[in-house]
Structure formats: C-alpha cells, structure tokens
Design a protein around this motif. Structure first.
Motif, PDB file in Angstrom:
ATOM      1  N   ARG A 202       0.842  -1.195   0.000  1.00 43.86           N
ATOM      2  CA  ARG A 202       0.000   0.000   0.000  1.00 43.86           C
ATOM      3  C   ARG A 202       0.875   1.242   0.000  1.00 43.86           C
ATOM      4  NH1 ARG A 202      -4.464   0.248   4.274  1.00 43.86           N
ATOM      5  NH2 ARG A 202      -5.077   1.901   2.851  1.00 43.86           N
ATOM      6  N   VAL A 203       0.510   2.235  -0.788  1.00 40.76           N
ATOM      7  CA  VAL A 203       1.322   3.450  -0.866  1.00 40.76           C
ATOM      8  C   VAL A 203       1.242   4.276   0.413  1.00 40.76           C
ATOM      9  CG1 VAL A 203       1.317   3.589  -3.369  1.00 40.76           C
ATOM     10  CG2 VAL A 203      -0.476   4.737  -2.083  1.00 40.76           C
ATOM     11  N   ARG A 204       0.239   4.053   1.222  1.00 46.27           N
ATOM     12  CA  ARG A 204       0.129   4.745   2.519  1.00 46.27           C
ATOM     13  C   ARG A 204       0.899   3.995   3.607  1.00 46.27           C
ATOM     14  NH1 ARG A 204      -1.138   9.178   0.476  1.00 46.27           N
ATOM     15  NH2 ARG A 204      -3.231   9.489  -0.312  1.00 46.27           N
ATOM     16  N   GLY A 205       1.498   2.874   3.254  1.00 48.02           N
ATOM     17  CA  GLY A 205       2.280   2.085   4.197  1.00 48.02           C
ATOM     18  C   GLY A 205       3.693   2.632   4.322  1.00 48.02           C
ATOM     19  N   ARG A 206       4.561   1.819   4.868  1.00 42.18           N
ATOM     20  CA  ARG A 206       5.962   2.210   5.071  1.00 42.18           C
ATOM     21  C   ARG A 206       6.778   1.901   3.820  1.00 42.18           C
ATOM     22  NH1 ARG A 206       6.411  -1.171  10.303  1.00 42.18           N
ATOM     23  NH2 ARG A 206       4.231  -1.569   9.940  1.00 42.18           N
ATOM     24  N   ILE A 207       6.681   2.800   2.849  1.00 45.00           N
ATOM     25  CA  ILE A 207       7.393   2.671   1.583  1.00 45.00           C
ATOM     26  C   ILE A 207       7.839   4.062   1.150  1.00 45.00           C
ATOM     27  CG2 ILE A 207       5.252   2.758   0.258  1.00 45.00           C
ATOM     28  CD1 ILE A 207       6.597   0.919  -1.837  1.00 45.00           C
ATOM     29  N   ALA A 208       9.050   4.132   0.619  1.00 44.30           N
ATOM     30  CA  ALA A 208       9.601   5.420   0.173  1.00 44.30           C
ATOM     31  C   ALA A 208      10.566   5.171  -0.976  1.00 44.30           C
ATOM     32  CB  ALA A 208      10.335   6.107   1.321  1.00 44.30           C
ATOM     33  N   ARG A 209      10.934   6.240  -1.653  1.00 41.17           N
ATOM     34  CA  ARG A 209      11.942   6.121  -2.707  1.00 41.17           C
ATOM     35  C   ARG A 209      13.295   5.802  -2.079  1.00 41.17           C
ATOM     36  NH1 ARG A 209       8.327   9.490  -4.653  1.00 41.17           N
ATOM     37  NH2 ARG A 209       7.624   9.195  -6.797  1.00 41.17           N
ATOM     38  N   LYS A 210      14.014   4.921  -2.715  1.00 39.83           N
ATOM     39  CA  LYS A 210      15.343   4.519  -2.244  1.00 39.83           C
ATOM     40  C   LYS A 210      16.308   5.685  -2.432  1.00 39.83           C
ATOM     41  CE  LYS A 210      18.018   1.862  -4.800  1.00 39.83           C
ATOM     42  NZ  LYS A 210      19.209   2.672  -4.919  1.00 39.83           N
ATOM     43  N   PRO A 211      17.115   5.994  -1.418  1.00 37.91           N
ATOM     44  CA  PRO A 211      18.129   7.037  -1.583  1.00 37.91           C
ATOM     45  C   PRO A 211      19.059   6.704  -2.756  1.00 37.91           C
ATOM     46  CG  PRO A 211      17.914   6.437   0.721  1.00 37.91           C
ATOM     47  CD  PRO A 211      17.101   5.447  -0.071  1.00 37.91           C
ATOM     48  N   ALA A 212      19.356   7.693  -3.576  1.00 35.19           N
ATOM     49  CA  ALA A 212      20.124   7.486  -4.810  1.00 35.19           C
ATOM     50  C   ALA A 212      21.492   6.860  -4.567  1.00 35.19           C
ATOM     51  CB  ALA A 212      20.269   8.809  -5.551  1.00 35.19           C
ATOM     52  N   GLY A 213      22.151   7.182  -3.492  1.00 33.24           N
ATOM     53  CA  GLY A 213      23.496   6.677  -3.255  1.00 33.24           C
ATOM     54  C   GLY A 213      23.568   5.325  -2.580  1.00 33.24           C
ATOM     55  N   SER A 214      22.451   4.701  -2.318  1.00 33.90           N
ATOM     56  CA  SER A 214      22.477   3.424  -1.609  1.00 33.90           C
ATOM     57  C   SER A 214      22.123   2.269  -2.542  1.00 33.90           C
ATOM     58  CB  SER A 214      21.511   3.450  -0.415  1.00 33.90           C
ATOM     59  OG  SER A 214      20.187   3.564  -0.862  1.00 33.90           O
ATOM     60  N   SER A 215      22.655   1.111  -2.211  1.00 32.87           N
ATOM     61  CA  SER A 215      22.324  -0.092  -2.976  1.00 32.87           C
ATOM     62  C   SER A 215      20.984  -0.641  -2.476  1.00 32.87           C
ATOM     63  CB  SER A 215      23.407  -1.160  -2.777  1.00 32.87           C
ATOM     64  OG  SER A 215      23.383  -1.640  -1.438  1.00 32.87           O
ATOM     65  N   PHE A 216      20.412  -1.572  -3.225  1.00 34.30           N
ATOM     66  CA  PHE A 216      19.186  -2.222  -2.769  1.00 34.30           C
ATOM     67  C   PHE A 216      19.419  -2.944  -1.442  1.00 34.30           C
ATOM     68  CE2 PHE A 216      18.185  -1.983  -7.377  1.00 34.30           C
ATOM     69  CZ  PHE A 216      16.997  -1.278  -7.301  1.00 34.30           C
ATOM     70  N   GLU A 217      20.567  -3.594  -1.323  1.00 31.94           N
ATOM     71  CA  GLU A 217      20.884  -4.331  -0.085  1.00 31.94           C
ATOM     72  C   GLU A 217      20.978  -3.387   1.098  1.00 31.94           C
ATOM     73  OE1 GLU A 217      22.067  -6.616  -3.620  1.00 31.94           O
ATOM     74  OE2 GLU A 217      22.561  -4.602  -2.985  1.00 31.94           O
ATOM     75  N   GLN A 218      21.608  -2.247   0.930  1.00 31.09           N
ATOM     76  CA  GLN A 218      21.710  -1.277   2.023  1.00 31.09           C
ATOM     77  C   GLN A 218      20.342  -0.731   2.393  1.00 31.09           C
ATOM     78  OE1 GLN A 218      24.444   1.300  -0.023  1.00 31.09           O
ATOM     79  NE2 GLN A 218      26.199   0.629   1.223  1.00 31.09           N
ATOM     80  N   ALA A 219      19.534  -0.426   1.410  1.00 34.86           N
ATOM     81  CA  ALA A 219      18.217   0.157   1.675  1.00 34.86           C
ATOM     82  C   ALA A 219      17.310  -0.832   2.405  1.00 34.86           C
ATOM     83  CB  ALA A 219      17.572   0.602   0.370  1.00 34.86           C
ATOM     84  N   ALA A 220      17.329  -2.099   2.001  1.00 40.97           N
ATOM     85  CA  ALA A 220      16.487  -3.094   2.683  1.00 40.97           C
ATOM     86  C   ALA A 220      16.918  -3.265   4.137  1.00 40.97           C
ATOM     87  CB  ALA A 220      16.556  -4.431   1.946  1.00 40.97           C
ATOM     88  N   ALA A 221      18.210  -3.254   4.379  1.00 36.67           N
ATOM     89  CA  ALA A 221      18.716  -3.501   5.732  1.00 36.67           C
ATOM     90  C   ALA A 221      18.533  -2.322   6.670  1.00 36.67           C
ATOM     91  CB  ALA A 221      20.201  -3.873   5.657  1.00 36.67           C
ATOM     92  N   VAL A 222      18.357  -1.133   6.174  1.00 40.89           N
ATOM     93  CA  VAL A 222      18.247   0.046   7.034  1.00 40.89           C
ATOM     94  C   VAL A 222      16.891   0.120   7.745  1.00 40.89           C
ATOM     95  CG1 VAL A 222      17.340   1.750   5.395  1.00 40.89           C
ATOM     96  CG2 VAL A 222      18.951   2.466   7.146  1.00 40.89           C
ATOM     97  N   CYS A 223      15.908  -0.612   7.281  1.00 39.22           N
ATOM     98  CA  CYS A 223      14.549  -0.514   7.829  1.00 39.22           C
ATOM     99  C   CYS A 223      14.468  -0.945   9.292  1.00 39.22           C
ATOM    100  CB  CYS A 223      13.578  -1.344   6.996  1.00 39.22           C
ATOM    101  SG  CYS A 223      13.396  -0.711   5.330  1.00 39.22           S
TER     102      CYS A 223
END
Length: 139
Positions: free
Chosen positions: A117-138
């Motif tokens: 859901r777009v009203r859930g906890r979802i955001a654009r990934k920071p440009a300088g981060s990898s997918f692996e870094q972004a998933a792990a930061v949550c």
C-alpha cells in the motif's frame, strides 16, 4: 513467481522455495519487484510461533498469525526493489521508481514480487544506496 514459503511453524527447515501466484496490486498499491530483502527477528519469531518466548506469547502469536498453520505463507518484512506496476489510484509512485520499506505484519518480502500500500511504510530509495543497504536500514 518464486517465493520462500512455509505451511507449518517450526525451525528454518520448514521453509521451502515454491512457485506461487504473482500478486496483483489493488487500486492503492504498488507492485514491487524485490531486489533485496532481509531475515529479521520478526520473521524468525513468527516462523517458530514465538515458542521461545513462553506459553502466553506462544498462544497470542498463534491467535494472531494462525492457530494450526500460518495465515500468511510468505514471510519477509523489509525490502528494496523497483516499482513494476501501480494501482489505478496511485499518484505517489511510477513504474521504474526504486523504493524500499517495511511491510510490518503484512509480510510478503521473501518473494520475487510483493504488493505494498502506498500509505504504508514505503519510500523512494536514496540514490546513493544499494538495494541491499536500503532493505537492511529498515530495522
């Protein structure tokens, strides 16, 4: 699509790779092609029905997640990926956007695709981060 699923509570060996139906996003959801995910405390505790936390927590866990077997077969809360499709009411995201987030008790990230859901906890990934870094930061 392929997903890691489980049909009974227990140790890690209850998990298996299986072909399952690809989700279709509802009008207020995005379909995310998952590029990275994690295995966290919630995934592990849910998989084993919180049996290490004592009888009261075990019983509450079974009431919430399924008494005899899990209601949701696909675990995984943290993810990063790319928007593959958007629901008819979605204006915040577009196909191709790189996103990350956490599905909470909705789970579903241990699969090739997941709806969120777009009203859930979802955001654009920071440009300088990898997918692996972004998933792990949550967490």
């Amino acid at each position: 699509m392929r997903a890691v699923v489980y049909d009974r509570y227990g140790p890690p060996d209850v998990l298996r790779l299986e072909d399952v139906a690809r989700p279709v996003p509802a009008r207020d959801e995005v379909l995310v092609k998952v590029h990275a995910t994690t295995v966290n405390r919630l995934d592990c505790a849910t998989r084993e029905a919180n049996r290490r936390s004592g009888p009261a927590v075990w019983l509450i866990s079974r009431l919430v997640f399924g008494i005899r077997r899990p209601r949701r077969r696909i675990l995984g809360t943290e993810f990063a990926g790319e928007v593959e499709a958007v629901g008819s009411a979605v204006t915040e995201f577009a196909v191709g956007d790189q996103v990350f987030g956490a599905s909470g008790l909705g789970f579903g990230a241990h699969a090739e695709f997941m709806s969120m859901r777009v009203r859930g906890r979802i955001a654009r990934k920071p440009a300088g981060s990898s997918f692996e870094q972004a998933a792990a930061v949550c967490d």
